[in-house]
Scaffold this motif. Structure first.
Motif, PDB file in Angstrom:
ATOM      1  N   THR A 149       0.840  -1.194   0.000  1.00 10.31           N
ATOM      2  CA  THR A 149       0.000   0.000   0.000  1.00 10.31           C
ATOM      3  C   THR A 149       0.876   1.246   0.000  1.00 10.31           C
ATOM      4  O   THR A 149       2.065   1.186   0.348  1.00 10.31           O
ATOM      5  N   ARG A 200      -1.563  -7.889  -1.793  1.00  7.47           N
ATOM      6  CA  ARG A 200      -2.827  -7.270  -1.416  1.00  7.47           C
ATOM      7  C   ARG A 200      -3.949  -8.127  -1.988  1.00  7.47           C
ATOM      8  O   ARG A 200      -3.735  -8.978  -2.854  1.00  7.47           O
ATOM      9  N   ARG A 250      -5.438  -8.286   4.995  1.00  3.84           N
ATOM     10  CA  ARG A 250      -4.459  -7.418   5.641  1.00  3.84           C
ATOM     11  C   ARG A 250      -4.553  -7.615   7.151  1.00  3.84           C
ATOM     12  O   ARG A 250      -5.610  -7.995   7.683  1.00  3.84           O
TER      13      ARG A 250
END
Length: 237
Positions: free
Chosen positions: A168, A200, A220
């Motif tokens: 991210t 992700r 996550r």
């Protein structure tokens, strides 16, 4: 800042340094602090408690590094998981007598194996474990390499549990703060590269499926971590 929509792999400096190189030693000290800041051992402990039934007898860790991550994990788990046998696999043997003593005091035993993970897996086809753990290692491989790795590892244990970098913008921005903890140039470079090569969404689940495994959980965890749990084809949760 370059797009993080897709994984971007590039060689990490630490992988090219000798085990006793002063920059490598400093980078591993940095990694111990980064693991702590990311709560990696706590996250892995929660995954093991959730998915591994009862005390396991044997655990394989791939990409074990200097063993400090697994020691932090063992300190969390040894009270209710006594007598675990660990096989810690890495391309360089960094397991010290002091580390073995630390595990001994927890009632766990350690076998350090220095080998390429693919070579070892092929030569030990019949070897079985109760679980395979992976911390900050899968992101070193491209998708084809991961499918190959998963295909070799899935038959060796009912479950593979991984804690990896989360890809991210926030995680990448956080790597710019590493000078604040005294991180050296190796760590500053490699941490940013780890995020760009991180995961992700359901990326690892798709690769595990391609290796004929059954994805169990992928998400996550916290601000900077990505977790994955995959089951072997015949395992019933």
């Amino acid at each position: 800042m370059s797009s993080l929509e897709h994984r971007q792999l590039a060689p990490e400096i630490l992988d090219g340094l000798a085990g006793d190189d002063p920059r490598a030693l400093a980078a591993r000290r940095d990694l111990r602090r980064i693991n702590a800041l990311m709560f990696q051992a706590r996250i892995m402990a929660s995954l093991l408690q959730k998915f591994v039934p009862g005390p396991p007898h044997r655990i394989l860790e791939i990409g074990a590094g200097d063993g400090s991550f697994m020691l932090a994990l063992a300190r969390r788990m040894a009270g209710h998981w006594p007598g675990v046998e660990l096989v810690m696999l890495d391309r360089v043997d960094l397991i010290t007598a002091q580390l073995r003593g630390d595990f001994d005091r927890l009632g766990w035993t350690v076998e350090g194996v220095a080998a390429d993970v693919f070579d070892w897996a092929r030569k030990n086809e019949g070897t079985r474990f109760d679980a395979i753990t992976v911390n900050l290692f899968l992101h070193h491989f491209d998708d084809a390499g991961l499918v190959r790795l998963f295909s070799l590892m899935a038959p060796k244990a009912p479950l593979l549990l991984a804690t990896e970098p989360l890809r991210t913008k926030l995680a990448l921005a956080a790597t710019r703060l590493l000078p604040a903890i005294g991180a050296n140039d190796v760590t500053r470079n490699d941490a940013a590269q780890s995020v760009r090569a991180g995961f992700r969404g359901n990326e690892l689940s798709g690769l595990w499926l391609a290796a004929n495994g059954k994805p169990v959980e992928e998400r996550r965890a916290g601000l900077f971590s990505h977790i994955f749990v995959g089951a072997s084809a015949g395992h019933v949760l």
